[in-house]
Design a protein around this motif. Structure first.
Motif, PDB file in Angstrom:
ATOM      1  N   GLN A 227       0.822  -1.208   0.000  1.00  0.00           N
ATOM      2  CA  GLN A 227       0.000   0.000   0.000  1.00  0.00           C
ATOM      3  C   GLN A 227       0.859   1.262   0.000  1.00  0.00           C
ATOM      4  N   ALA A 228       1.989   1.208   0.701  1.00  0.00           N
ATOM      5  CA  ALA A 228       2.894   2.368   0.743  1.00  0.00           C
ATOM      6  C   ALA A 228       3.478   2.647  -0.638  1.00  0.00           C
ATOM      7  N   VAL A 229       3.808   1.589  -1.377  1.00  0.00           N
ATOM      8  CA  VAL A 229       4.324   1.758  -2.744  1.00  0.00           C
ATOM      9  C   VAL A 229       3.243   2.354  -3.630  1.00  0.00           C
ATOM     10  N   ARG A 230       2.026   1.846  -3.499  1.00  0.00           N
ATOM     11  CA  ARG A 230       0.917   2.392  -4.293  1.00  0.00           C
ATOM     12  C   ARG A 230       0.727   3.889  -4.029  1.00  0.00           C
ATOM     13  N   LYS A 231       0.834   4.269  -2.765  1.00  0.00           N
ATOM     14  CA  LYS A 231       0.656   5.682  -2.426  1.00  0.00           C
ATOM     15  C   LYS A 231       1.791   6.529  -2.991  1.00  0.00           C
ATOM     16  N   THR A 232       3.018   6.018  -2.927  1.00  0.00           N
ATOM     17  CA  THR A 232       4.167   6.750  -3.470  1.00  0.00           C
ATOM     18  C   THR A 232       3.948   7.071  -4.945  1.00  0.00           C
ATOM     19  N   VAL A 233       3.503   6.076  -5.695  1.00  0.00           N
ATOM     20  CA  VAL A 233       3.277   6.283  -7.128  1.00  0.00           C
ATOM     21  C   VAL A 233       2.063   7.177  -7.371  1.00  0.00           C
ATOM     22  N   ALA A 234       0.970   6.894  -6.677  1.00  0.00           N
ATOM     23  CA  ALA A 234      -0.277   7.624  -6.905  1.00  0.00           C
ATOM     24  C   ALA A 234      -0.151   9.116  -6.632  1.00  0.00           C
ATOM     25  N   THR A 235       0.702   9.479  -5.673  1.00  0.00           N
ATOM     26  CA  THR A 235       0.832  10.888  -5.290  1.00  0.00           C
ATOM     27  C   THR A 235       1.985  11.598  -5.997  1.00  0.00           C
ATOM     28  N   HIS A 236       2.692  10.893  -6.866  1.00  0.00           N
ATOM     29  CA  HIS A 236       3.758  11.541  -7.639  1.00  0.00           C
ATOM     30  C   HIS A 236       3.119  12.617  -8.527  1.00  0.00           C
ATOM     31  N   PRO A 237       3.662  13.816  -8.548  1.00  0.00           N
ATOM     32  CA  PRO A 237       3.045  14.915  -9.315  1.00  0.00           C
ATOM     33  C   PRO A 237       2.755  14.573 -10.776  1.00  0.00           C
ATOM     34  N   SER A 238       3.658  13.850 -11.414  1.00  0.00           N
ATOM     35  CA  SER A 238       3.438  13.505 -12.821  1.00  0.00           C
ATOM     36  C   SER A 238       2.318  12.484 -12.984  1.00  0.00           C
ATOM     37  N   VAL A 239       2.155  11.624 -11.987  1.00  0.00           N
ATOM     38  CA  VAL A 239       1.071  10.636 -12.037  1.00  0.00           C
ATOM     39  C   VAL A 239      -0.276  11.323 -11.810  1.00  0.00           C
ATOM     40  N   VAL A 240      -0.309  12.249 -10.865  1.00  0.00           N
ATOM     41  CA  VAL A 240      -1.526  13.031 -10.636  1.00  0.00           C
ATOM     42  C   VAL A 240      -1.911  13.767 -11.917  1.00  0.00           C
ATOM     43  N   GLU A 241      -0.920  14.368 -12.554  1.00  0.00           N
ATOM     44  CA  GLU A 241      -1.152  15.092 -13.808  1.00  0.00           C
ATOM     45  C   GLU A 241      -1.656  14.149 -14.899  1.00  0.00           C
ATOM     46  N   ARG A 242      -1.070  12.941 -14.935  1.00  0.00           N
ATOM     47  CA  ARG A 242      -1.454  11.970 -15.954  1.00  0.00           C
ATOM     48  C   ARG A 242      -2.947  11.624 -15.877  1.00  0.00           C
ATOM     49  N   TYR A 243      -3.444  11.395 -14.649  1.00  0.00           N
ATOM     50  CA  TYR A 243      -4.851  11.007 -14.517  1.00  0.00           C
ATOM     51  C   TYR A 243      -5.801  12.189 -14.686  1.00  0.00           C
ATOM     52  N   LYS A 244      -5.350  13.374 -14.388  1.00  0.00           N
ATOM     53  CA  LYS A 244      -6.171  14.553 -14.666  1.00  0.00           C
ATOM     54  C   LYS A 244      -6.360  14.730 -16.169  1.00  0.00           C
TER      55      LYS A 244
END
Length: 236
Positions: A200-217
């Motif tokens: 779960q910690a790994v998932r959160k690290t990736v999910a909250t990465h700025p580029s990942v947030v931007e990707r899903y937006k």
């Protein structure tokens, strides 16, 4: 969709990578995320399922995802493509031992998906769901999840699967684990990962990465599974 020969000619002119997959996260999502994190412009081609039978014979290994390079060359094995993109984006270790550990995660994610896919295969829905629950709670899938959790505790740090820096191993874990609990697979509990804090910690690290947030937006697909991926950061 375009044929492989046409795609090669087009790529040679555009000088841009093209990633070809279906309109869903699944096996191509680690590659998409790596391109976004590495800020490498690429064409995200989505194939409709009805078009796949015609496209399949034109691919080198009869599978997707498919990566077309700017010079027209083709990659058609997911993990090999992930390593390639990882090297281009700084997400694959130079150290041979660290690289080995990253590869172990990639291979084990595929093992987990195979265990989930094979559980209850060919059975009626109710019985298939029962077999899948058994697989991920007490069977082979559960053993794999426990092994991944122990692996991260031994080899990872601060929300990373291997070492203390983001690698394609993290992107694979995020993508495969999120797909598993997205509701796409009948019978897999959405709270399956609650007892695996390292995963779960790994998932959160990736999910909250700025580029990942931007990707899903920026995601325009109507497929609801993408919304599940976009919501991971807020849910953990």
């Amino acid at each position: 969709f375009t044929s492989i020969s046409t795609a090669q000619a087009t790529m040679a002119e555009s000088k841009k990578y093209k990633l070809t997959y279906f309109d869903m996260p699944a096996r191509a999502e680690p590659h998409r995320l790596a391109f976004w994190i590495g800020k490498i412009d690429f064409e995200d081609e989505r194939v409709e399922f009805k078009d796949w039978p015609k496209l399949k014979p034109t691919t080198p290994f009869g599978s997707l995802p498919l990566l077309t390079l700017p010079d027209g060359d083709i990659g058609n094995q997911g993990r090999a493509m992930a390593r390639f993109i990882g090297k281009k984006t700084g997400l694959y270790p130079d150290d041979a031992v660290q690289a080995m550990h990253v590869d172990e995660i990639l291979d084990t994610c595929e093992d987990l998906q195979s265990a989930v896919n094979s559980a209850g295969k060919g059975l009626e829905k109710a019985e298939k769901e029962k077999k899948r629950v058994e697989a991920v709670t007490t069977g082979k899938g559960a053993l794999i999840l426990k092994s991944i959790e122990a692996f991260i505790k031994k080899h990872g740090k601060e929300g990373h699967a291997v070492g203390e820096k983001l690698t394609i191993a993290d992107l694979y874990l995020f993508s495969f684990m999120t797909m598993a609990v997205s509701g796409f697979f009948d019978g897999i509990p959405k709270d399956l990962l609650k007892d695996y804090p390292s995963i779960q910690a790994v998932r959160k690290t990736v999910a909250t990465h700025p580029s990942v947030v931007e990707r899903y937006k920026a995601e325009k697909s109507a497929n609801p599974v993408f919304k599940v991926f976009a919501a991971v950061g807020a849910s953990l």
